[in-house]
Design a protein around this motif. Structure first.
Motif, short mmCIF file in Angstrom:
data_model
loop_
_atom_site.label_atom_id
_atom_site.label_comp_id
_atom_site.label_asym_id
_atom_site.label_seq_id
_atom_site.Cartn_x
_atom_site.Cartn_y
_atom_site.Cartn_z
N SER A 103 9.32 1.58 4.18
CA SER A 103 8.60 0.76 5.30
C SER A 103 6.86 1.24 4.98
N PRO B 296 3.47 2.19 6.02
CA PRO B 296 2.76 2.92 7.20
C PRO B 296 1.52 2.33 7.89
N ASN B 297 1.29 2.48 8.85
CA ASN B 297 0.10 2.17 9.78
C ASN B 297 -1.03 2.98 9.19
N ILE C 264 -4.26 1.91 9.57
CA ILE C 264 -5.51 1.31 10.25
C ILE C 264 -6.27 2.52 10.99
N GLN C 265 -7.51 2.74 10.90
CA GLN C 265 -8.51 3.73 11.50
C GLN C 265 -8.41 5.10 10.66
N ARG C 266 -7.51 4.96 9.30
CA ARG C 266 -7.46 6.24 8.56
C ARG C 266 -8.64 5.99 7.65
N ALA D 137 -5.44 7.02 3.51
CA ALA D 137 -4.65 5.84 3.64
C ALA D 137 -4.22 5.86 2.28
N GLN E 150 -4.99 -4.29 6.80
CA GLN E 150 -4.18 -3.98 5.70
C GLN E 150 -3.17 -5.06 5.40
N ALA F 286 0.99 -5.75 6.80
CA ALA F 286 1.11 -5.22 7.88
C ALA F 286 2.11 -3.93 8.04
N ALA F 287 1.68 -3.11 8.84
CA ALA F 287 2.61 -1.95 8.96
C ALA F 287 4.11 -2.08 9.49
N ASP F 288 5.08 -1.52 8.89
CA ASP F 288 6.46 -1.66 9.34
C ASP F 288 7.11 -2.56 8.17
#
Length: 710
Positions: A517, A519-520, A522-524, A529, A559, A562-564
């Motif tokens: 999966s 990971p999210n 964003i903002q890292r 990241a 990214q 996208a996440a997931d």
């Protein structure tokens, strides 16, 4: 008294010295017993390692070294190590017996403590850690279960050395410890030092002040992940009204980077004692009126504790366990006891002048009666008499065992006929055994069979081929990047290796590629990241930069995928990183009135900074912008542009030149900053100034002075 349990070690004599009387506690590494040292006639705590640890020779060597190091540590706040040894398959550690309670018992009873009591508890713990750190020892498992509160009022920390020995004996990638108190560097495998103990002490202080742990989860791996990726919140967030010094102390001890923590216990002890003396009585005895005391999920039975004491049986993060993404096992099991409540201990402590004086006496002092005891020995009054009765009873058992092994009838030589029958029977048995062996290893279950090749065949067909060969097999589904799901990858052992029919072959069936999966991130930050993607089994792909008005520079704003999303191992994830707000073109506002110039800069996304001093200008009217810095180019949004405002032309005293020569008048007036206009009468033959306008007073710099010359 301790509750009797079915344990083969009870009432036995260990190493011809220690009589095991009762079991105190059981944990993930060992079982702790109350024992009597027959040589010195004193009670001791006997920690017996589990057989799988005692069977590891390398671990035992490390355990012995750590025990010797811990034994050299003598401090009033550290449980003393008295002896260690190995008897047959039994590896044990003898420690000072501390009757009383653990800090976990206190927290289960009270929920949270006042700052005064919490700091007093921590002072003793850190004092013991400081002595250990100066001796080169790191605890690695600081937690409330290892903080013992003796009936005498002493506070001691237990289990030095054992955590390190167990940790170094485990496989790479596993970690023995209590996840609720693990320092981030222990989770990431960076290694432990004195600052790791400081982190655990900080988590423990947070729990004492708030009644809860900062990080919880359904499985230990969630808590461990939180230690690595989250910041411990301030205690006042959970218990409003706590002094700011307490927030700063907790957050200093629990800093993510070990470099930002106190270097060792001695450094923390100095600051801790400074805070204790600087806080007011109201701050030290603070009770938050808006926050009810935390209620423990499952109150432990209070009582006598030693080292691996109970804790919270239903609290996942309060156990010493192996950190893997599964439910923990081997949680500490406590044998029921009838000690006074921990609340009674703390109430006595708060009413006394010392930290924890007057704890109730140990409830398991030997009050022997005249009945049979739980070990099956006749009851004898007094400790010495009971010990002698145990020795007599065990001597009778050994004598009975020897008598049972002694034959009652002696075999004498028989007749030749009997010997012939016996020889014939023996020959028959040998022939039968040989025949059976020939069948077993020739055509029976022991026959050699070549493992057939089953790669890339459907699982059912592969199973049938193995069955046709008479092979035993088990099926194991594994991920594979090449072989499609449902097809056989191969076998273990590999084909065409030969095995006996009775040996089990493992059929490996593909589950297809393993998907991970996304990971999210964003903002890292970019570095964070990349680390998170790597930890998730993926990789960072191409990195592009773009301006963004709301996300600070250096942080991820997009990214792809996208996440997931589910991806194969090592698949790159493309990242877009913010360059911060886009630069702004600086407009020119020279010559504009001050208010209009300020508005023009603000409309462009900049700010105006007015120079404190104005300057005179003959070209720019008063109140308008004379100069700006910078005059143009690009600036970050919100940057300042300095404006210098005109104070208009300066006023100059006008001298009179009537009757003087025109050339002298012109030159001197121009040097003063005026412009000169000459009107000649009769051709200005004499060159003398006949009239001047203005002829006196003041005039602005750069204004025109008119001379009439004859």
């Amino acid at each position: 008294m301790h509750e009797p349990v079915n344990d083969p070690l009870l009432e036995t004599l260990v190493d011809n010295r220690y009589v095991v009387r009762s079991r105190i506690a059981r944990g993930g590494m060992s079982t702790v017993y109350l024992a009597t040292d027959t040589r010195l006639d004193r009670d001791v705590a006997l920690k017996v390692l589990y057989p799988h640890l005692a069977a590891d020779r390398g671990f035992l060597d490390r355990f012995e070294r750590e025990a010797k190091s811990a034994a050299r540590l003598s401090h009033p706040h550290v449980v003393g190590v008295l002896d260690q040894g190995i008897e047959d398959s039994l590896a044990y550690l003898v420690m000072e017996y501390v009757p009383g309670h653990t800090l976990r018992d206190v927290l289960n009873e009270r929920g949270r403590l006042t700052p005064r009591l919490a700091l007093a508890m921590l002072d003793a713990v850190v004092d013991g850690l400081a002595a250990a750190h100066e001796a080169g020892l790191v605890h690695r498992d600081v937690k409330p279960e290892n903080v013992l509160l003796a009936s005498s009022g002493a506070i001691k920390i237990a289990d030095f050395g054992l955590a390190r020995a167990v940790t170094t004996s485990t496989n790479t990638g596993t970690l023995v410890g209590t996840v609720a108190y693990l320092a981030p560097e222990l989770v990431t495998g960076a290694g432990a030092d004195e600052r790791s103990d400081i982190y655990s002490a900080g988590i423990m202080l947070y729990e004492m002040l708030t009644g809860v742990q900062p990080f919880t989860g359904e499985v230990p791996i969630q808590v461990a992940f939180a230690h690595v990726h989250s910041t411990v919140p301030a205690p006042s967030a959970a218990c409003p009204g706590l002094a700011q010094d307490l927030d700063e102390l907790v957050q200093w001890c629990t800093a993510q980077d070990p470099e930002d923590r106190p270097v060792d216990g001695r450094a923390l002890l100095g600051e801790l004692r400074h805070i204790r003396t600087s806080l007011t009585d109201a701050q030290l005895d603070f009770h938050s009126p808006g926050v009810p005391p935390a209620q423990p999920g499952h109150a432990a039975q209070p009582g006598n504790s030693q080292a691996e004491s109970p804790g919270q049986p239903n609290s996942l993060t309060a156990r010493t366990s192996v950190v893997r993404p599964v439910a923990p096992s081997g949680a500490t099991e406590v044998i029921g006891r009838t000690e006074p409540h921990a609340t009674e201990v703390i109430q006595r402590a708060e009413n006394a002048t010392t930290v924890l004086p007057g704890l109730p006496p140990q409830a398991d002092e030997q009050d022997y009666d005249d009945e049979m005891d739980d070990g099956g020995y006749p009851a004898v009054s007094g400790r010495a008499g009971r010990r002698q009765a145990r020795r007599d009873f065990k001597a009778q058992q050994k004598q009975s065992s020897r008598d049972a092994q002694r034959p009652e009838v002696s075999l004498r030589p028989g007749s030749p006929r009997r010997r012939g029958v016996l020889v014939g029977l023996l020959i028959f048995l040998l022939v039968a055994a040989a025949a059976f062996a020939g069948w077993f290893f020739g055509a029976g279950p022991g026959a050699l069979v070549s493992i057939p090749e089953v790669s890339n065949t459907p699982a059912a067909a592969a199973s049938a081929r193995l069955g046709d060969e008479g092979l035993r097999y088990t099926t194991n589904e594994v991920y594979d990047e090449v072989v499609a799901a449902g097809l056989a990858i191969g076998t273990d052992p590999n084909a065409p290796e030969q095995v006996r029919r009775f040996q089990t072959v493992t059929l490996l069936v593909s589950k297809g590629p393993e998907l991970f999966s996304v990971p999210n991130v964003i903002q890292r930050t970019l570095e964070s990241a990349e680390e998170e993607l790597s930890a998730a089994g993926l990789a960072a792909g191409s990195v592009t930069e773009d301006f963004n008005e709301s996300v600070p520079a250096g942080r991820v704003i997009a990214q792809v995928p996208a996440a997931d999303a589910e991806l194969r191992r090592g698949t790159p994830v493309d990242l877009t990183v913010s360059k911060g707000p886009a630069p702004v073109e600086v407009p020119s506002v020279v010559g504009q009135a001050e208010d209009r110039a300020v508005k023009a800069l603000e409309d462009a996304g900049l700010t105006a900074s007015i120079a404190p001093s104005r300057v005179n200008s003959t070209d720019v009217p008063k109140g308008a912008v004379v100069t700006q810095s910078p005059a143009g180019g690009l600036l970050e949004r919100g940057a300042a542009v300095t404006l210098t405002i005109s104070d208009g032309p300066r006023m100059i005293q006008v001298p009179s030149y009537i009757g003087k020569q025109a050339d002298t008048a012109r030159r001197e007036l121009e040097e003063l900053g005026f412009k000169v206009q000459v009107n000649e009468i009769l051709g200005g033959f004499f060159g003398t100034v006949r009239a001047q306008d203005p002829s006196s007073g003041t005039a602005p710099e750069g204004s025109v002075i008119t001379l009439t010359v004859v």
